[in-house]
Design an enzyme around this catalytic site. Sequence first.
Site, PDB file in Angstrom:
ATOM      1  N   HIS A 188     -13.324   7.857   1.110  1.00 42.85           N
ATOM      2  CA  HIS A 188     -14.050   6.605   1.395  1.00 42.85           C
ATOM      3  C   HIS A 188     -15.419   6.935   2.003  1.00 42.85           C
ATOM      4  O   HIS A 188     -16.159   6.041   2.391  1.00 42.85           O
ATOM      5  CB  HIS A 188     -13.278   5.753   2.396  1.00 42.85           C
ATOM      6  CG  HIS A 188     -12.013   5.146   1.854  1.00 42.85           C
ATOM      7  ND1 HIS A 188     -11.927   4.563   0.618  1.00 42.85           N
ATOM      8  CD2 HIS A 188     -10.777   5.024   2.405  1.00 42.85           C
ATOM      9  CE1 HIS A 188     -10.699   4.112   0.420  1.00 42.85           C
ATOM     10  NE2 HIS A 188      -9.987   4.379   1.485  1.00 42.85           N
ATOM     11  N   GLY A 214      -3.548  -8.196  -6.633  1.00 40.27           N
ATOM     12  CA  GLY A 214      -4.258  -7.516  -7.716  1.00 40.27           C
ATOM     13  C   GLY A 214      -4.993  -8.481  -8.636  1.00 40.27           C
ATOM     14  O   GLY A 214      -4.995  -8.310  -9.846  1.00 40.27           O
ATOM     15  N   GLY A 257      -9.788  -1.103  -5.041  1.00 37.40           N
ATOM     16  CA  GLY A 257      -9.029  -0.729  -6.241  1.00 37.40           C
ATOM     17  C   GLY A 257      -8.753   0.771  -6.318  1.00 37.40           C
ATOM     18  O   GLY A 257      -8.472   1.305  -7.395  1.00 37.40           O
ATOM     19  N   THR A 258      -8.798   1.438  -5.176  1.00 35.88           N
ATOM     20  CA  THR A 258      -8.573   2.891  -5.102  1.00 35.88           C
ATOM     21  C   THR A 258      -7.217   3.283  -5.706  1.00 35.88           C
ATOM     22  O   THR A 258      -7.126   4.219  -6.511  1.00 35.88           O
ATOM     23  CB  THR A 258      -8.598   3.343  -3.622  1.00 35.88           C
ATOM     24  OG1 THR A 258      -9.609   2.617  -2.934  1.00 35.88           O
ATOM     25  CG2 THR A 258      -8.818   4.819  -3.487  1.00 35.88           C
ATOM     26  N   ARG A 266      -0.821  -6.064  -3.403  1.00 32.79           N
ATOM     27  CA  ARG A 266      -0.663  -7.428  -2.886  1.00 32.79           C
ATOM     28  C   ARG A 266      -0.646  -8.385  -4.065  1.00 32.79           C
ATOM     29  O   ARG A 266       0.401  -8.726  -4.579  1.00 32.79           O
ATOM     30  CB  ARG A 266      -1.786  -7.748  -1.882  1.00 32.79           C
ATOM     31  CG  ARG A 266      -1.561  -9.016  -1.072  1.00 32.79           C
ATOM     32  CD  ARG A 266      -2.737  -9.282  -0.150  1.00 32.79           C
ATOM     33  NE  ARG A 266      -3.973  -9.517  -0.877  1.00 32.79           N
ATOM     34  CZ  ARG A 266      -4.391 -10.715  -1.295  1.00 32.79           C
ATOM     35  NH1 ARG A 266      -3.697 -11.792  -1.020  1.00 32.79           N
ATOM     36  NH2 ARG A 266      -5.531 -10.832  -1.949  1.00 32.79           N
TER      37      ARG A 266
HETATM   38  P1  A3P Z   1      -5.517  -7.454  -3.268  1.00 27.81           P
HETATM   39  O1  A3P Z   1      -5.273  -7.326  -1.802  1.00 27.81           O
HETATM   40  O2  A3P Z   1      -6.669  -8.362  -3.582  1.00 27.81           O
HETATM   41  O3  A3P Z   1      -4.308  -7.809  -4.047  1.00 27.81           O
HETATM   42  P2  A3P Z   1      -7.155  -0.177  -2.487  1.00 27.81           P
HETATM   43  O4  A3P Z   1      -6.257   0.517  -3.445  1.00 27.81           O
HETATM   44  O5  A3P Z   1      -8.588   0.279  -2.572  1.00 27.81           O
HETATM   45  O6  A3P Z   1      -6.592  -0.150  -1.114  1.00 27.81           O
HETATM   46  O7  A3P Z   1      -7.236  -1.694  -2.960  1.00 27.81           O
HETATM   47  C1  A3P Z   1      -6.102  -2.512  -2.863  1.00 27.81           C
HETATM   48  C2  A3P Z   1      -6.311  -3.704  -3.764  1.00 27.81           C
HETATM   49  O8  A3P Z   1      -6.114  -3.303  -5.133  1.00 27.81           O
HETATM   50  C3  A3P Z   1      -5.290  -4.785  -3.484  1.00 27.81           C
HETATM   51  O9  A3P Z   1      -5.964  -6.007  -3.814  1.00 27.81           O
HETATM   52  C4  A3P Z   1      -4.196  -4.448  -4.471  1.00 27.81           C
HETATM   53  O10 A3P Z   1      -3.313  -5.500  -4.754  1.00 27.81           O
HETATM   54  C5  A3P Z   1      -5.027  -4.049  -5.683  1.00 27.81           C
HETATM   55  N1  A3P Z   1      -4.291  -3.199  -6.623  1.00 27.81           N
HETATM   56  C6  A3P Z   1      -3.433  -2.192  -6.341  1.00 27.81           C
HETATM   57  N2  A3P Z   1      -2.943  -1.673  -7.479  1.00 27.81           N
HETATM   58  C7  A3P Z   1      -3.492  -2.351  -8.497  1.00 27.81           C
HETATM   59  C8  A3P Z   1      -3.361  -2.285  -9.919  1.00 27.81           C
HETATM   60  N3  A3P Z   1      -2.554  -1.404 -10.490  1.00 27.81           N
HETATM   61  N4  A3P Z   1      -4.080  -3.159 -10.665  1.00 27.81           N
HETATM   62  C9  A3P Z   1      -4.906  -4.053 -10.081  1.00 27.81           C
HETATM   63  N5  A3P Z   1      -5.056  -4.182  -8.746  1.00 27.81           N
HETATM   64  C10 A3P Z   1      -4.365  -3.331  -7.957  1.00 27.81           C
END
Ligand code: A3P
Length: 348
Positions: free
Chosen positions: A153, A314, A91-92, A312
Site C-alpha cells: 500500500h 463487491g 480491490g487488492t 463485503r
Molecule cells: P466493498 O467493501 O465495497 O464490498 P481490498 O481488497 O483492497 O481490501 O478491497 C476490499 C473491497 O473489494 C471490498 O469492497 C470487497 O468486497 C471487494 N472485493 C473483494 N473481493 C472481490 C472480488 N473478487 N470481486 C469484486 N470485489 C471484491
Amino acid sequence: MAAFQPSLECDNISNIHSEQTDSDLIQKTDERYRETLPNLPKGKGWMTEHLVQYKGFWLTPNAALKNLMWVQDHFKPRPTDILLASFPKSGTTWLKALIFATVNRTRYGFADHPLLTTGPHDCFPFLDAYLQEKDRSRFDLDRFPSPRLLSIHIPYILLPNSMTDHQSCRFVYICRDPKDVLVSKWLFLNKLRPKDLPPISLEEAFELFCQGISHYGPFWDHVLGYWEASLETPEKILFLKYEDLKKEPLVVVKRLGDFLGYPFSLEEESKGVVEEIVKLCSFENLSTLEVNKVSEQKFSKDTIIDNRHFFRKGKVGDWKSYLTTEMVERLDEITYEKLLGSGLVFGS
Ligand code: A3P
C-alpha cells in the site's frame, strides 16, 4: 498460515544476507524508526488510536511506518517481481487472485486450484508486513522463486529508488472511486477497531478522509503518484480501475496477461481460459469458499484479520446507501479539484 509459494526454481539467490550483516541492518532500521517517530505530526486513527504523518502520508505508527522503513532499507527487487500496489479497499484482494491465477495458469487446473483452498492474501503476501514480521526469517523473500508476487500500500513517492528504477520490478496499481473506498474502509476498519476505542462514526470518517487523514492517505496523492508514474513509464506500471474490471473483466484480464508477460494465446482464448480465471476470482465464487468464510489472515503478530472481512459486497456505487447528498457533493468536488489536469477521472 504460511504464504503459499509455488514450487518453482529460484533464479536469484545471490543476495542472501549473512547473519552478521542482517543484524547490523536490522539495528540501523530500528534506530531510524525510533529517531523518526517522536517528531511526526499525529492525527486521529481509524483502527489504531492515531496515525502519524510521514513525508505527506498518514501511516499507522507501529505497523505501516516501520514496514515502510523495512522496505526502504532491506528489500532487494528483481526485474521479474510483480508488485500489486493499491490504496486500501480498492480491490487488492480481487487483483491478488486474478494475478495469481493468470501467472500460474499452466501450473494448476481450475478444479483443484490453490485459490479454492488458500485465501488470496496467503497466495500473494504483503511485502511490507512480510519483511517486518519477526517470527519469519526476515530475508525469506530472497529465497522466494521468481516471479515473486508481492503487494504493497506504500505511496509511489516513498518507494526506494531500487524499486522505481526503470530496470527493476513491475507494478499493477488498482484504484477505485473514493466514495466506495471511503465507505468500504470505514466499515472494514470499524470491525478491526479495538473494543476499548469507541467506534468511529461515518461523519467523522468522512471528515478525516476529506482532510486526507486515513491509513496511507491522502487518497488523491496516493492515486496520483501511481497515475503519473504510469503515464511516464507505462511498460513498468499498469494502472487499473475497479470499475473497469467490474464492467469488462475479460478485457482487463487480457490486458493484465499482456502486461505481465503472460499473454493469453488464441487457443487459450478459444478454450475459455480467460473466462475461467474471471469466474474463479469472482466475488460470488471467492466469498463463498470455506477458506474465505472461516479462516483468518495473520498479517503480523498484532494484526490478524478474518478473511471474510475482505469480502463485503463487491459492488460499484454502494456509497449511495451510506453518503448524504452533501457528502457526495463535497467529496466529488475535492476529487475534481485534486485530479484537475491529470487526465484521471472517476465515474460518478
Ligand atoms: P466493498 O467493501 O465495497 O464490498 P481490498 O481488497 O483492497 O481490501 O478491497 C476490499 C473491497 O473489494 C471490498 O469492497 C470487497 O468486497 C471487494 N472485493 C473483494 N473481493 C472481490 C472480488 N473478487 N470481486 C469484486 N470485489 C471484491
